[in-house]
Write a protein that holds these residues in place. Structure first.
Motif, PDB file in Angstrom:
ATOM      1  N   GLY A 265      83.018  85.415  38.043  1.00 26.53           N
ATOM      2  CA  GLY A 265      82.239  85.024  36.568  1.00 26.53           C
ATOM      3  C   GLY A 265      80.973  85.993  36.339  1.00 26.53           C
ATOM      4  N   PRO A 266      80.403  85.595  35.517  1.00 29.05           N
ATOM      5  CA  PRO A 266      79.041  86.565  35.086  1.00 29.05           C
ATOM      6  C   PRO A 266      77.899  85.874  36.079  1.00 29.05           C
ATOM      7  N   SER A 267      76.706  86.764  35.849  1.00 29.92           N
ATOM      8  CA  SER A 267      75.670  86.313  36.730  1.00 29.92           C
ATOM      9  C   SER A 267      75.063  84.993  36.033  1.00 29.92           C
ATOM     10  N   GLN A 268      74.008  84.705  36.784  1.00 24.73           N
ATOM     11  CA  GLN A 268      73.453  83.234  36.330  1.00 24.73           C
ATOM     12  C   GLN A 268      72.798  83.354  35.173  1.00 24.73           C
ATOM     13  N   LYS A 269      72.097  84.436  35.029  1.00 26.80           N
ATOM     14  CA  LYS A 269      71.364  84.490  33.594  1.00 26.80           C
ATOM     15  C   LYS A 269      72.286  84.464  32.397  1.00 26.80           C
ATOM     16  N   GLU A 270      73.483  85.075  32.494  1.00 27.23           N
ATOM     17  CA  GLU A 270      74.625  85.117  31.392  1.00 27.23           C
ATOM     18  C   GLU A 270      75.201  83.750  31.422  1.00 27.23           C
ATOM     19  N   ASN A 271      75.284  82.959  32.416  1.00 33.84           N
ATOM     20  CA  ASN A 271      76.149  81.730  32.659  1.00 33.84           C
ATOM     21  C   ASN A 271      75.359  80.442  33.091  1.00 33.84           C
ATOM     22  N   ALA A 272      74.083  80.203  32.534  1.00 31.31           N
ATOM     23  CA  ALA A 272      73.649  78.961  33.072  1.00 31.31           C
ATOM     24  C   ALA A 272      74.167  77.827  32.360  1.00 31.31           C
ATOM     25  N   THR A 273      74.460  76.872  33.291  1.00 31.56           N
ATOM     26  CA  THR A 273      74.811  75.483  32.885  1.00 31.56           C
ATOM     27  C   THR A 273      74.163  74.886  31.784  1.00 31.56           C
ATOM     28  N   SER A 274      74.556  74.293  30.720  1.00 32.18           N
ATOM     29  CA  SER A 274      73.632  73.704  29.898  1.00 32.18           C
ATOM     30  C   SER A 274      73.934  72.206  29.935  1.00 32.18           C
ATOM     31  N   LEU A 275      73.168  71.468  30.437  1.00 29.63           N
ATOM     32  CA  LEU A 275      73.319  70.066  30.652  1.00 29.63           C
ATOM     33  C   LEU A 275      73.524  69.291  29.253  1.00 29.63           C
ATOM     34  N   ASP A 276      74.079  68.307  29.292  1.00 28.83           N
ATOM     35  CA  ASP A 276      74.250  67.530  27.860  1.00 28.83           C
ATOM     36  C   ASP A 276      72.569  66.821  27.500  1.00 28.83           C
ATOM     37  N   SER A 518      64.682  75.526  49.693  1.00 29.44           N
ATOM     38  CA  SER A 518      65.418  76.324  48.824  1.00 29.44           C
ATOM     39  C   SER A 518      65.984  75.503  47.636  1.00 29.44           C
ATOM     40  N   ILE A 519      66.302  74.330  47.765  1.00 35.07           N
ATOM     41  CA  ILE A 519      66.906  73.592  46.536  1.00 35.07           C
ATOM     42  C   ILE A 519      65.853  72.339  46.110  1.00 35.07           C
ATOM     43  N   ALA A 520      64.792  71.917  46.857  1.00 33.58           N
ATOM     44  CA  ALA A 520      64.002  70.696  46.657  1.00 33.58           C
ATOM     45  C   ALA A 520      63.373  70.790  45.281  1.00 33.58           C
ATOM     46  N   ASP A 521      62.580  71.961  44.813  1.00 31.66           N
ATOM     47  CA  ASP A 521      62.332  72.059  43.578  1.00 31.66           C
ATOM     48  C   ASP A 521      63.141  71.928  42.393  1.00 31.66           C
ATOM     49  N   ASP A 522      64.108  72.504  42.536  1.00 30.93           N
ATOM     50  CA  ASP A 522      65.471  72.349  41.449  1.00 30.93           C
ATOM     51  C   ASP A 522      65.780  71.175  41.284  1.00 30.93           C
ATOM     52  N   ALA A 523      66.108  70.338  42.678  1.00 26.35           N
ATOM     53  CA  ALA A 523      66.700  69.045  42.714  1.00 26.35           C
ATOM     54  C   ALA A 523      65.685  67.950  42.045  1.00 26.35           C
ATOM     55  N   ARG A 524      64.343  68.310  42.465  1.00 25.63           N
ATOM     56  CA  ARG A 524      63.276  67.168  41.886  1.00 25.63           C
ATOM     57  C   ARG A 524      63.223  67.352  40.452  1.00 25.63           C
ATOM     58  N   GLU A 525      63.235  68.542  39.830  1.00 24.76           N
ATOM     59  CA  GLU A 525      63.169  68.752  38.256  1.00 24.76           C
ATOM     60  C   GLU A 525      64.640  67.957  37.580  1.00 24.76           C
ATOM     61  N   LEU A 526      65.596  68.220  38.294  1.00 24.21           N
ATOM     62  CA  LEU A 526      66.765  67.685  37.788  1.00 24.21           C
ATOM     63  C   LEU A 526      66.866  66.273  37.806  1.00 24.21           C
ATOM     64  N   LYS A 603      72.997  71.560  39.040  1.00 27.46           N
ATOM     65  CA  LYS A 603      73.172  70.978  37.694  1.00 27.46           C
ATOM     66  C   LYS A 603      74.697  70.201  37.502  1.00 27.46           C
ATOM     67  N   ASP A 604      75.857  70.989  38.019  1.00 27.35           N
ATOM     68  CA  ASP A 604      77.193  70.483  37.879  1.00 27.35           C
ATOM     69  C   ASP A 604      77.367  69.219  38.815  1.00 27.35           C
ATOM     70  N   TYR A 605      76.683  68.884  39.636  1.00 29.23           N
ATOM     71  CA  TYR A 605      76.453  67.652  40.531  1.00 29.23           C
ATOM     72  C   TYR A 605      75.795  66.670  39.468  1.00 29.23           C
TER      73      TYR A 605
END
Length: 821
Positions: A265-276, A518-526, A603-605
């Motif tokens: 697949g493409p890189s992260q910037k080209e394929n960032a998941t967009s949550l509903d 490595s994942i805490a800040d993203d997990a907190r935000e989501l 995000k997928d989680y």
């Protein structure tokens, strides 16, 4: 012949001469000679016997000394293997000269016939010490793969700042990769940092003008349902069935072979998941645990304490009724009695006076889980609570119900019309009676020593503000009674202990800690944005991915949760173990989703937990933050739905306790808040202070009907805030900096001690106030390092904001606190 006879004659004469000499001595002398002679014979005789006896004893051969060389031989065998694989060990941990000497010494001792046990044991121990100190070289396979990926990016495609950061991390990672003595921790750390740099790359966007404007497409006369953005090709996991586990996310098996990459697949910037967008929540639901985190079972000094705390949590949110029958409802006195009777089979007392005599008294700083806290009014005990630990206590009360009603009403009024039906259901919900509260001024230092900074004005307890009474603001307890020591668990108590929700004694290790970082800040935000518990999300990632060490979770797949299928066309085939429903495992090859980064996996989680499974969008609804109430209920719901492991929730709760992951369920403290920076949102208030806030938000109404305070001024806001909460201050208190002086003249209680619900008047020029008029604010919470105030006219006239005022100002002579009436 004559000569021979002459010789005989001479010998006879000599013997005769001797006889004459002997007989010429007196009789006693003769007797002495005889006695001495006899004694000598006796001594000789005894000596002979002794010698004979000793000779007989020496005839028996001595028992030979056996030297056990078994362990030495085993250690030599292991040491020989070490020497054969010397290149596998970190150089700093492999003392080659010493190892050779030990091997030679041990080999000599094994064949030696005169070696002693002490020497053999000494050699054995030294070999074992050297072997135990050896460390294998770090596995750099994944780091080297990531370096190869990092080297493939072109500098011209990305912004200078983001690519510079990548180059810096590439250099550091290359150094570690070439360092034969690098540790596993160093490799893991630099790998995480390198991945962060890759994820942080920002592409240079060059807009291209469109020479020919495209015509607007004609509207479709038949509207079609809009699919969710970036939906995976396999949609969502199927609903659980009795015979398969295809309904839930699958984890990478430890038996999985090296995966063969499929579509990357493409890189992260080209394929960032967009949550509903519909999954975004407009407000944060606070946990009903109020900051309490269930400890590991192993952390309790006495397991009976754990049983009592576990039973107490089961009563959380039960209604308050003065004559309520436990366990359906409780009054203040019945709650501790019920818990102690259930777990220990005893009744503490029918009255507070009886209950306070149940055990010995201790101090608040030394309070332990299970202890009883008592409050006095006019020297009479009028309230009791159960101490949970961590500065938290459980209390059955209705004192703050008026505040809870106001908070609920404000939330309902903020809802859209589409939610009215749901709001009507909320109105019928009983208010919680059994709640968890926080001790005022509770602190624990790095050594684990508890300190209580009690901010109460003990000299004026009788003049407690009406606001405190209305909202159930409790001073710290007056008396603490230790949990009795001579208690035995009932059958129910043992069952409660056996079902304790965090029994697995996970040990904190640096690799998992780095993974969390490595994942805490993203997990907190989501989590905050999409109504899920970040603590549970992180714990699941740790458990499912082995702290990011499984083949599926490492670069370039980043699948932290073992979710099957494909993600935006990207997947990877791996062998995994399946359960046939009877506990029997079999191996299959399955496709797992492949992501460009950890954040996309997170995000997928979120999409899975909030969006549910095919045909059932609410499949995981009970695990949502707004539905579960706390993380313990969320993990309990996931067991049997997300995973069939009967210990799944226990594992998650234990990981959360070991690494204190509930801290990520709260908004991150903005930088600078401790020095008085303005905070515009209640959600951005530091967790400690936000947990201490007991008043509802300002309702925006103007109660100053006389118009004595200009709309939007700081004085206007404080007057309205106090009036909203049921208090009263005069219409003419002057400028903000004059409230202390004017208040004292008008008979209001003023003090230099900060107190919740009081107005605080800042003298002119203090805390950034006007050098002419000063300033006034409202005290929302009091902490160990300062006070939290809400105030008007700081950002704009009618915008309410918050600040933490440090103790250097809050407890100085430059401010005055005014108690409302």
């Amino acid at each position: 012949m004559k000569k021979r006879n002459s010789l005989r004659l001479r010998r006879a004469l000599s013997a005769f001469s001797v006889l004459l000499v002997l007989f010429s001595q007196s009789a006693p002398a003769y007797a002495n000679v005889v006695a001495t002679s006899g004694s000598s014979e006796a001594v000789l005789e005894n000596t002979t016997e002794t010698t004979t006896s000793e000779s007989e004893e020496q005839v028996t051969p001595p028992t030979p000394v056996i030297v056990d060389k078994t362990k030495l031989e085993q250690q030599l065998t292991l040491l020989k293997e070490v020497m054969a694989n010397a290149q596998q060990y970190r150089p700093s941990t492999y003392p080659a000269a010493k190892i050779n000497q030990l091997y030679q010494w041990g080999s000599e001792l094994v064949v030696a016939t005169e070696s002693d046990q002490q020497t053999v044991d000494e050699c054995t121990n030294e070999i074992e010490i050297v072997r135990n100190a050896l460390e294998l070289k770090a596995d750099k396979t994944n780091l080297q793969a990531l370096l190869t990926k990092a080297a493939s990016f072109k500098e011209s495609d990305y912004t200078p700042a983001s690519f510079k950061s990548l180059k810096t991390q590439i250099d550091l990672a290359t150094q570690i990769s070439k360092n034969e003595d690098a540790t596993n921790e160093q490799v893991a750390a630099v790998q995480i940092d390198l991945q962060k740099a890759i994820d942080g790359l920002e592409k240079v966007v060059t807009p291209k003008p469109d020479p020919k404007p495209k015509p607007q497409p004609k509207p479709d006369p038949v509207p079609t349902p809009k699919p969710k953005p970036n939906q995976s090709t396999t949609n969502k996991p199927n609903k659980p069935s009795a015979s398969t586990n295809n309904d839930k996310p699958k984890t990478d098996s430890t038996q999985a072979k090296t995966p063969k990459p499929a579509n990357q697949g493409p890189s992260q910037k080209e394929n960032a998941t967009s949550l509903d967008k519909d999954l975004v929540v407009d407000s944060l639901t606070d946990s009903n645990l109020n900051g309490f985190e269930l400890p590991l079972l192993s952390s309790f000094k006495d397991k009976k304490q754990a049983a009592l705390i576990a039973a107490a949590l089961k009563t959380l949110n039960k209604p308050f009724e003065k004559n309520g029958k436990a366990p359906e409802a409780f009054n203040n006195l019945s709650l501790p009695n019920y818990l102690y009777h259930e777990i220990f089979g005893i009744t503490l007392g029918k009255t507070y006076d009886e209950m306070i005599k149940a055990s010995q008294q201790t101090t608040l700083e030394k309070a332990q889980p299970g202890d009883l806290l008592f409050w006095q009014n006019d020297k009479k005990i009028n309230k009791v609570a159960l101490y949970l630990g961590q500065g938290k206590y459980m209390l059955a009360t209705d004192e703050n119900h008026e505040a809870l009603k106001e908070q609920r009403q404000l939330k309902e009024e903020a809802k859209e019309d589409a939610d009215k039906e749901k709001n009507n259901e909320n109105k019928q919900t009983e208010l919680p009676g059994v709640q968890i509260f926080t001790l005022q001024g509770y602190e624990v230092n790095d050594a684990g020593v508890v300190k209580i900074n009690d901010d109460a004005d003990k000299a004026d307890e009788k003049t407690t503000s009406s606001l405190s009474e209305k909202y159930g603001v409790s001073e710290n307890p007056n008396v603490v009674i230790s949990m009795p020591t001579d208690l035995n668990l009932t059958e129910k108590g043992q069952e409660t202990l056996d079902s304790y929700a965090a029994t697995i004694d996970f040990k904190v290790n640096p690799i998992t800690q780095r993974f969390i970082e490595s994942i805490a800040d993203d997990a907190r935000e989501l989590g905050l944005k999409y109504d899920v518990f970040a603590s549970v999300m992180i714990a699941q990632a740790i458990l499912e991915s082995g702290s990011g060490a499984s083949g599926l979770s490492r670069a370039p797949y980043y699948n932290l949760f073992g979710i099957k299928g494909s993600h935006a066309g990207s997947s990877v085939a791996m062998k995994t173990m399946e359960d046939n429903g009877n506990g029997e495992l079999y191996q299959i090859t399955a496709n797992f989703r492949s992501y460009p980064s950890y954040k996309e996996s997170l995000k997928d989680y979120v999409e899975l937990i909030r969006g549910g499974i095919a045909g059932n969008d609410s499949f995981y609804k009970a695990a949502w933050r707004s539905e579960a109430g706390n993380y313990l209920q969320a993990t309990d719901h996931l067991m049997g739905k997300y995973a069939t492991d009967t210990q799944y929730s226990n594992k998650l709760n234990s990981i959360i306790a070991a690494y204190h992951l509930t801290q990520f369920d709260e908004p991150k403290t903005p930088e600078g808040t401790q020095t008085g920076v303005v905070i515009q949102s209640r959600q951005n208030i530091p967790t400690y202070y936000r947990n201490k806030m007991i008043f509802p938000d300002y309702d925006g109404k103007n109660y100053n009907t006389s118009g004595s305070y200009p709309v939007g001024q700081c004085t206007w806001y404080v007057y309205n805030r106090i009036t909203q909460l049921g208090g009263r201050v005069d219409n003419f208190m002057g400028n903000g900096g004059e409230w202390g002086q004017k208040g004292a003249k008008l008979g209001y209680k003023t003090t230099s001690t900060p107190k919740v619900g009081y107005a605080v008047s800042f003298h002119p020029g203090i805390a950034g106030s006007s050098t002419t008029y000063g300033h006034v604010a409202f005290v929302e919470a009091v902490g160990p390092d300062g006070i939290l105030v809400s105030e008007g006219n700081v950002i704009s006239p009618t915008t309410i904001s918050y600040r933490i005022i440090p103790n250097s100002i809050a407890r100085s002579s430059n401010v005055t606190y005014i108690a409302p009436r």
